[in-house]
Design a protein around this motif. Sequence first.
Motif, PDB file in Angstrom:
ATOM      1  N   LYS A   1       0.848  -1.194   0.000  1.00 37.96           N
ATOM      2  CA  LYS A   1       0.000   0.000   0.000  1.00 37.96           C
ATOM      3  C   LYS A   1       0.884   1.244   0.000  1.00 37.96           C
ATOM      4  N   PRO A   2       0.398   2.332  -0.597  1.00 37.30           N
ATOM      5  CA  PRO A   2       1.239   3.539  -0.661  1.00 37.30           C
ATOM      6  C   PRO A   2       1.602   4.076   0.729  1.00 37.30           C
ATOM      7  N   MET A   3       2.702   4.766   0.735  1.00 38.62           N
ATOM      8  CA  MET A   3       3.266   5.249   1.996  1.00 38.62           C
ATOM      9  C   MET A   3       2.427   6.364   2.631  1.00 38.62           C
TER      10      MET A   3
ATOM     11  N   ASP B   1       0.524  -1.899   8.377  1.00 43.43           N
ATOM     12  CA  ASP B   1       1.071  -2.822   7.396  1.00 43.43           C
ATOM     13  C   ASP B   1       1.351  -2.094   6.080  1.00 43.43           C
ATOM     14  N   ARG B   2       1.987  -0.977   6.185  1.00 41.18           N
ATOM     15  CA  ARG B   2       2.376  -0.211   5.008  1.00 41.18           C
ATOM     16  C   ARG B   2       3.534   0.702   5.411  1.00 41.18           C
ATOM     17  N   PRO B   3       4.319   1.149   4.439  1.00 43.34           N
ATOM     18  CA  PRO B   3       5.426   2.030   4.815  1.00 43.34           C
ATOM     19  C   PRO B   3       4.908   3.354   5.378  1.00 43.34           C
ATOM     20  N   TYR B   4       5.638   3.897   6.325  1.00 45.03           N
ATOM     21  CA  TYR B   4       5.218   5.183   6.875  1.00 45.03           C
ATOM     22  C   TYR B   4       6.423   5.997   7.320  1.00 45.03           C
ATOM     23  N   GLU B   5       6.204   7.289   7.496  1.00 46.13           N
ATOM     24  CA  GLU B   5       7.215   8.145   8.123  1.00 46.13           C
ATOM     25  C   GLU B   5       6.490   9.125   9.034  1.00 46.13           C
TER      26      GLU B   5
ATOM     27  N   GLY C   1       5.375  10.518   1.462  1.00 51.62           N
ATOM     28  CA  GLY C   1       4.243   9.607   1.325  1.00 51.62           C
ATOM     29  C   GLY C   1       3.240  10.036   0.271  1.00 51.62           C
ATOM     30  N   GLU C   2       2.418   9.105  -0.142  1.00 58.27           N
ATOM     31  CA  GLU C   2       1.330   9.390  -1.086  1.00 58.27           C
ATOM     32  C   GLU C   2       0.147  10.006  -0.348  1.00 58.27           C
ATOM     33  N   ILE C   3       0.036   9.634   0.934  1.00 56.70           N
ATOM     34  CA  ILE C   3      -1.036  10.194   1.755  1.00 56.70           C
ATOM     35  C   ILE C   3      -0.388  10.900   2.919  1.00 56.70           C
TER      36      ILE C   3
ATOM     37  N   ARG D   1      -4.264  13.907   0.080  1.00 59.47           N
ATOM     38  CA  ARG D   1      -3.492  13.187  -0.920  1.00 59.47           C
ATOM     39  C   ARG D   1      -2.321  14.019  -1.389  1.00 59.47           C
ATOM     40  N   ARG D   2      -1.304  13.343  -1.844  1.00 66.31           N
ATOM     41  CA  ARG D   2      -0.059  14.028  -2.187  1.00 66.31           C
ATOM     42  C   ARG D   2      -0.222  15.222  -3.147  1.00 66.31           C
ATOM     43  N   PRO D   3      -0.997  15.077  -4.243  1.00 66.66           N
ATOM     44  CA  PRO D   3      -1.116  16.238  -5.155  1.00 66.66           C
ATOM     45  C   PRO D   3      -1.644  17.490  -4.448  1.00 66.66           C
ATOM     46  N   VAL D   4      -2.587  17.298  -3.525  1.00 64.65           N
ATOM     47  CA  VAL D   4      -3.135  18.453  -2.808  1.00 64.65           C
ATOM     48  C   VAL D   4      -2.039  19.099  -1.966  1.00 64.65           C
ATOM     49  N   VAL D   5      -1.252  18.252  -1.326  1.00 65.97           N
ATOM     50  CA  VAL D   5      -0.160  18.752  -0.489  1.00 65.97           C
ATOM     51  C   VAL D   5       0.863  19.500  -1.334  1.00 65.97           C
TER      52      VAL D   5
END
Length: 317
Positions: free
Chosen positions: A4-6, A35-39, A88-90, A163-167
């Motif tokens: 899943k996206p980060m 259960d997904r990459p995160y920071e 991240g993507e989110i 979502r990333r584009p908004v950010v």
Amino acid sequence: MNPKPMVSVVIPVYNEEKNLGALLGRLRPVLDGLDRPYEIVLIDDGSRDRSLEILKGFAGEPGIRMVELTRNYGQHAAILAGFSLVRGEIVVTMDADLQNPPEEIPRLLNAMEEGGYDVVGTIRKARKDSVLRKIPSRIVNMMARRITGVHMTDWGCMLRAYRRPVVERMSACHEHSTFIPALATVFAKRVTEIEVAHEERHGGESNYPLRKLINLQFDLVASFSDFPMKMLMYGGVAMSVLGVLFGLFLAVARLVYGALWAAQGVFTLFAILFVFVGMQFFALGVIGEYIGRIYREVRKRPEYVIERVHEAEEVKP
Ligand code: UDP
Ligand code: MG
């Protein structure tokens, strides 16, 4: 299987020494469970207590990135600083004082991914703040709805997902004072809200005294509308019109009751004064309108944002 996206969690920190340990203690297990990459991106907004030291201690751990700002720029500026670095993507924003329970993050992500939303806002269920803190928020919420034209129930809750584009679009804005939840709605198409729990501040005190709240409110109004200026113009016109009407009334009364009436012209002076003061307000409003335009130019917000171009794929010869 694709992972899943980060997810990036952005947390501004200003004088939160009492809360940081507990914050990471609760946030870590939640994120590990996804259960997904995160920071986790923690931004020290020029804290004057031991927050920075504590954060530096965490910075070595995997998945934690720490940003140190040169001074206190304010919550929204600190979040923007975090936005400029996220991978991240989110992107999830939240407060450092544990008023936003980290346990709500999975629900936020679910809502976003299942509904295909660009922004997921939140409504604080049973808000745990003092009445003195709630009333100004209510006013802020009401004005924000009017100004942005987006129906969000609660603007103040920072536990939100973007979502990333908004950010990226928000990061591209060159604005000095802004209000992130409102700015996001400028760039997002699909927006929704879910209810989340709200808790008492874990430790320390709110960093938002009335003075800062008023400032924030002004940021919101001034950055997203020219309502105050319009008020000046409308008020000026109304005052001038009233002055003229008053003058007419005096003229008629003078004809009916004779020269002694109306305090020998003092009232007439008032009528003239009203007309001129009204005209001055109007003139100020007009000048303000130009300044407003300059302000909009300087801000360099994009005039439009293309979500995607839909077209038939090019036919190869
Ligand atoms: N904050 C910040 N810079 C500031 C003020 C606040 O980074 O100048 C952070 C603070 O550390 C917290 C969040 O913004 O993580 C919300 O602040 P606070 O809890 O004081 O506000 P309230 O919950 O009273 O609205
Ligand atoms: Mg708080």
